[in-house]
Design a protein around this motif. Sequence first.
Motif, PDB file in Angstrom:
ATOM      1  N   SER A   1       4.151  -2.893  -3.043  1.00  0.00           N
ATOM      2  CA  SER A   1       3.492  -1.834  -2.277  1.00  0.00           C
ATOM      3  C   SER A   1       3.687  -0.553  -2.125  1.00  0.00           C
ATOM      4  O   SER A   1       3.271   0.417  -1.583  1.00  0.00           O
ATOM      5  CB  SER A   1       2.763  -2.629  -0.969  1.00  0.00           C
ATOM      6  OG  SER A   1       3.955  -2.772  -0.051  1.00  0.00           O
ATOM      7  N   SER A   2       5.079  -0.501  -2.438  1.00  0.00           N
ATOM      8  CA  SER A   2       6.084   0.992  -1.914  1.00  0.00           C
ATOM      9  C   SER A   2       5.373   2.092  -2.635  1.00  0.00           C
ATOM     10  O   SER A   2       5.424   3.334  -2.170  1.00  0.00           O
ATOM     11  CB  SER A   2       7.536   0.975  -2.530  1.00  0.00           C
ATOM     12  OG  SER A   2       7.453   0.614  -3.811  1.00  0.00           O
ATOM     13  N   GLU A   3       4.403   1.827  -3.658  1.00  0.00           N
ATOM     14  CA  GLU A   3       3.679   3.074  -4.464  1.00  0.00           C
ATOM     15  C   GLU A   3       2.602   3.390  -3.716  1.00  0.00           C
ATOM     16  O   GLU A   3       1.977   4.543  -3.945  1.00  0.00           O
ATOM     17  CB  GLU A   3       3.709   2.997  -5.881  1.00  0.00           C
ATOM     18  CG  GLU A   3       4.932   2.491  -6.550  1.00  0.00           C
ATOM     19  CD  GLU A   3       5.854   3.803  -6.532  1.00  0.00           C
ATOM     20  OE1 GLU A   3       5.245   4.900  -6.663  1.00  0.00           O
ATOM     21  OE2 GLU A   3       7.075   3.581  -6.479  1.00  0.00           O
ATOM     22  N   LYS A   4       2.111   2.666  -2.799  1.00  0.00           N
ATOM     23  CA  LYS A   4       0.669   2.863  -2.142  1.00  0.00           C
ATOM     24  C   LYS A   4       0.824   3.926  -1.234  1.00  0.00           C
ATOM     25  O   LYS A   4       1.703   3.897  -0.463  1.00  0.00           O
ATOM     26  CB  LYS A   4       0.094   1.548  -1.717  1.00  0.00           C
ATOM     27  CG  LYS A   4      -0.308   0.545  -2.709  1.00  0.00           C
ATOM     28  CD  LYS A   4      -0.741  -0.501  -1.995  1.00  0.00           C
ATOM     29  CE  LYS A   4      -1.371  -1.827  -2.805  1.00  0.00           C
ATOM     30  NZ  LYS A   4      -1.936  -3.053  -2.316  1.00  0.00           N
ATOM     31  N   THR A   5       0.002   4.915  -1.092  1.00  0.00           N
ATOM     32  CA  THR A   5       0.139   6.116   0.005  1.00  0.00           C
ATOM     33  C   THR A   5      -0.013   5.345   1.367  1.00  0.00           C
ATOM     34  O   THR A   5       0.540   5.816   2.336  1.00  0.00           O
ATOM     35  CB  THR A   5      -1.204   7.043  -0.246  1.00  0.00           C
ATOM     36  OG1 THR A   5      -0.983   7.615  -1.677  1.00  0.00           O
ATOM     37  CG2 THR A   5      -1.027   8.189   0.629  1.00  0.00           C
ATOM     38  N   SER A   6      -0.927   4.461   1.577  1.00  0.00           N
ATOM     39  CA  SER A   6      -1.199   3.832   2.810  1.00  0.00           C
ATOM     40  C   SER A   6       0.158   3.250   3.370  1.00  0.00           C
ATOM     41  O   SER A   6       0.525   2.980   4.463  1.00  0.00           O
ATOM     42  CB  SER A   6      -2.322   2.775   2.729  1.00  0.00           C
ATOM     43  OG  SER A   6      -1.983   1.912   1.726  1.00  0.00           O
TER      44      SER A   6
ATOM     45  N   ARG B   1       3.167   4.258   2.310  1.00  0.00           N
ATOM     46  CA  ARG B   1       4.151   5.305   2.012  1.00  0.00           C
ATOM     47  C   ARG B   1       4.303   6.307   3.355  1.00  0.00           C
ATOM     48  O   ARG B   1       5.393   6.597   3.957  1.00  0.00           O
ATOM     49  CB  ARG B   1       4.122   6.165   0.912  1.00  0.00           C
ATOM     50  CG  ARG B   1       4.581   5.237  -0.239  1.00  0.00           C
ATOM     51  CD  ARG B   1       4.378   6.231  -1.382  1.00  0.00           C
ATOM     52  NE  ARG B   1       5.718   7.173  -1.889  1.00  0.00           N
ATOM     53  CZ  ARG B   1       6.432   6.744  -2.534  1.00  0.00           C
ATOM     54  NH1 ARG B   1       6.735   5.695  -2.925  1.00  0.00           N
ATOM     55  NH2 ARG B   1       7.585   7.641  -3.024  1.00  0.00           N
TER      56      ARG B   1
ATOM     57  N   ARG C   1      -5.004   5.862   8.339  1.00  0.00           N
ATOM     58  CA  ARG C   1      -3.694   6.400   7.727  1.00  0.00           C
ATOM     59  C   ARG C   1      -3.040   7.119   8.790  1.00  0.00           C
ATOM     60  O   ARG C   1      -1.884   7.365   9.095  1.00  0.00           O
ATOM     61  CB  ARG C   1      -3.687   6.817   6.230  1.00  0.00           C
ATOM     62  CG  ARG C   1      -3.807   6.035   5.053  1.00  0.00           C
ATOM     63  CD  ARG C   1      -3.880   6.784   3.937  1.00  0.00           C
ATOM     64  NE  ARG C   1      -4.839   7.623   3.797  1.00  0.00           N
ATOM     65  CZ  ARG C   1      -4.897   8.475   2.616  1.00  0.00           C
ATOM     66  NH1 ARG C   1      -3.943   8.343   1.886  1.00  0.00           N
ATOM     67  NH2 ARG C   1      -5.735   9.452   2.612  1.00  0.00           N
TER      68      ARG C   1
END
Length: 246
Positions: free
Chosen positions: A54-59, A61, A150
């Motif tokens: 999930s590291s690429e998800k803006t929520s 990061r 967020r």
Amino acid sequence: CALILTMLHLSIAHVDNQYIKSDTDINQWMTNYYLKQEPEKLLSALKYFCNRPSSEKTSARLPLIAFTGTIFKNDTHLMAEIFRNITKNGSDKIRALTIEILWYVNNQESRKLIQIARKSWQSKEVQKSIERMPTREPTDLLAKEVYDARHLDGLWAIFFASGNEVCIKKIISALHLLKDGRGLEIAVGGAARWSLTSNAKRHKTIYNICKNELKNVTEETRQILEEIIMKVDTAQQENNSKGRKN
């Protein structure tokens, strides 16, 4: 000062993923950081996060960016040492994340590090991240009215990194959306209520801030805040009762 920096260098230089090995590890470390600062675990946490799907998800990061950026704003020596370590040993993923963190910090020191990265971090992924930064302003989560879930996550991250009460007060300010919000605003108000209740059960500091704010908020917000405090009190009483039985 030189001795402190040398000690910091040694502690960061020997960091590996033995510190942070699970989601539980990283969550406990982050949510208790304002109570017990453990900066020696930061690099391990960044590495662990970048290995998650999930590291690429803006929520996912944004909270880590806000958390780490808050620490860096208060400790530029640590920021520089982490940057040196990532320059020497970091993957493209952690370097791209670091650029976003430095852009969030948005001070003279972080901008200098971005310029160094522009020259020395040559992968396409990292250069793309660097080139994208000037097209948007760094987000100041404390300056804006709460606008989505967020944003709430980012405010919690700042609080856990620093203990800044303004974050909790900002979250409390979103409670009124439960009653007078429209559409997705109602969900934001609900998320604020849920997160305040959940975290106030685990953190006496947050509970006390909520109680102190009763005298500073509108009647509408005060009613919701009183409900939150009552739920926390009830949960505490139930836990105490179970403890006596055991």
